[in-house]
Design an enzyme around this catalytic site. Sequence first.
Site, PDB file in Angstrom:
ATOM      1  N   SER A 149     -14.245  -4.640  37.442  1.00 40.42           N
ATOM      2  CA  SER A 149     -13.278  -3.993  36.572  1.00 40.42           C
ATOM      3  C   SER A 149     -12.264  -3.173  37.372  1.00 40.42           C
ATOM      4  CB  SER A 149     -14.024  -3.144  35.536  1.00 40.42           C
ATOM      5  OG  SER A 149     -13.169  -2.682  34.533  1.00 40.42           O
ATOM      6  N   ASP A 300      -5.899  -3.598  34.530  1.00 38.95           N
ATOM      7  CA  ASP A 300      -6.809  -3.621  35.678  1.00 38.95           C
ATOM      8  C   ASP A 300      -7.172  -5.063  36.038  1.00 38.95           C
ATOM      9  OD1 ASP A 300      -8.403  -4.069  33.445  1.00 38.95           O
ATOM     10  OD2 ASP A 300     -10.054  -2.813  34.136  1.00 38.95           O
ATOM     11  N   ASP A 302      -9.615  -7.160  35.740  1.00 37.85           N
ATOM     12  CA  ASP A 302     -10.171  -8.073  34.741  1.00 37.85           C
ATOM     13  C   ASP A 302      -9.467  -7.945  33.393  1.00 37.85           C
ATOM     14  OD1 ASP A 302     -11.211  -5.603  34.098  1.00 37.85           O
ATOM     15  OD2 ASP A 302     -13.265  -6.299  33.774  1.00 37.85           O
ATOM     16  N   ASP A 304      -9.118  -5.768  30.963  1.00 38.86           N
ATOM     17  CA  ASP A 304      -9.630  -5.234  29.701  1.00 38.86           C
ATOM     18  C   ASP A 304      -9.120  -3.815  29.455  1.00 38.86           C
ATOM     19  OD1 ASP A 304     -11.187  -3.980  31.617  1.00 38.86           O
ATOM     20  OD2 ASP A 304     -13.112  -4.486  30.713  1.00 38.86           O
TER      21      ASP A 304
END
Length: 554
Positions: A149, A300, A302, A304
């Site tokens: 993340s 970010d 990933d 999310d």
Amino acid sequence: MKKREIEEYAKKEYDRWSLYAEDGQLQKELREIAGNEEEVTDAFCTDLCFGTSGLRGILGPGTNRMNLYVIRRATRGLAAYLNGKYETPSVVIAYDSRKNSRLFAEETAAVLRGNDIEVFLFSDIAPVPLLSFSIGQLNASMGVMITASHNPRIFNGYKVYNSSGYQIVGEEADSILKEINKLDYFEETERRYEGIHYVGRELSAAFLDKIVSLSTVRGNPSCCRNLSVVYTPLNGAGNRYVREAFRRIGIGCVHVVPSQEYPDENFTTCPVPNPEKITAYGEGFKLLDETESDLIIATDPDCDRVGVCLCHDGMKVLLTGNQLGILLLDYLCQVRRPALGQIVIKSIVSAPLIEKIAQRYGLRVISTLTGFKYIGEIITWLDQRGRAAEYYFGFEESNGYLIDPFIRDKDGVSSAMAAAEMTAYYKSQGKDLIQRLEEIYREYGACRDRTYNYFFEGARGREDMERIMAFFRSDVSETIGGRRIVEKTDYMGDTDLPKADVIRFLLDNGTEFMIRPSGTEAKIKVYLFQTEGDSTAEAVEKLIFEQASTSETR
């Protein structure tokens, strides 16, 4: 265990790995830390914890690191759980741009196939919300996302998602952990590469179609024409998806930060690719000045989480996760009027001001434990009862938002789109987001929020964190920083929510703070909602440092 016992245990594990690990790169890294007692101890003192967010840790050799052997062991445990629960289990696997993400994803796929599990693997980097979407579309038993993340570049991770599309919680995580704990790192692992299905482009197209259908400016293509946006995917998976959403809602100018446009496993210009942190926006600020754009939007690696920066009165301002959540809810209530009794779901550490806004528009607020998986759990509960339409908005203070329950996790793509549309909406009224936020504060009352992180690395870090939490739980009950504690809530038993290692304090001047250990990193987090001139943060920090120092004097 005592310090010497921990060091001896770690050295034995180091020697065992040096003997049995066959991977050449891993052997090279083992040789590099030979003789470094502190590094060896930290890498081998314990197994990397598999919790409700799966695994997350520093890349490198060792039981307390992210590497091929840790991935294989976790995947074998996951496979045993799946084969015990489903007749014909299937798993969707996605990954982001971090170092070894693709390698770990392919290894996960091969181990699952070796255990006769059907596998759907993305052929390129993909965002978390697309994985959540794909689990439902493919009717998969579970999903795995290889990502750390927003963590620093030295980390990677292994998130596990259930069949509903949110991260595993409770008994499911415990059951998988039990299977993992039965296994040794060097047991022979069956791996098979034949029969892996690669996720087709049609799923990505369907995902984007759904995102754009959520636009608040559909039918008004001129709304965003005068908006200029600097966008950075922070070298991650959001690039293609966010830019396509921006194009389809008609944003006039989108300037992508060149040095952060494409994957870079070293995150050269943003070593901590976290849209919550001002340090991630250095390159974006340069482009903001050059283009005189209205704002910077960052996702970010990933994709999310989403963050927003803008220039207000000559100052660069990064909105906190709470501030952006407040603005988004307020905006949505204006342009997408909620039905009476619809639901806003927020984490317990998110801004209490949300409740005042919700009350004005007839919305109900549900507070959950920290982690968007708990919001996903409530959405799934509503959906199973034919009540999905009751959901209105969900958010947590760490820059995670979901404007529609089409998936069960936070979504940086639709949230970035909504943030851009909101900015265009207020720009058409001659104001920016800070001016609107000030209007909200005048209407509902100011909400000054801060989040503080205290890191505890090394073999004794977990012990220090446990001692600090025990101290706040048992010894801090009357006053703190000269202020009287009027209310104390221990989420290990004082609420109807599942037990959680979180403590909330309300002081006599209205200041509120919560303290908890992170579920994914070796740190304690303090969330503060304070009044002007309040010194609670300093008092809390002093107590944390005092408790941490006691281990050094033992």
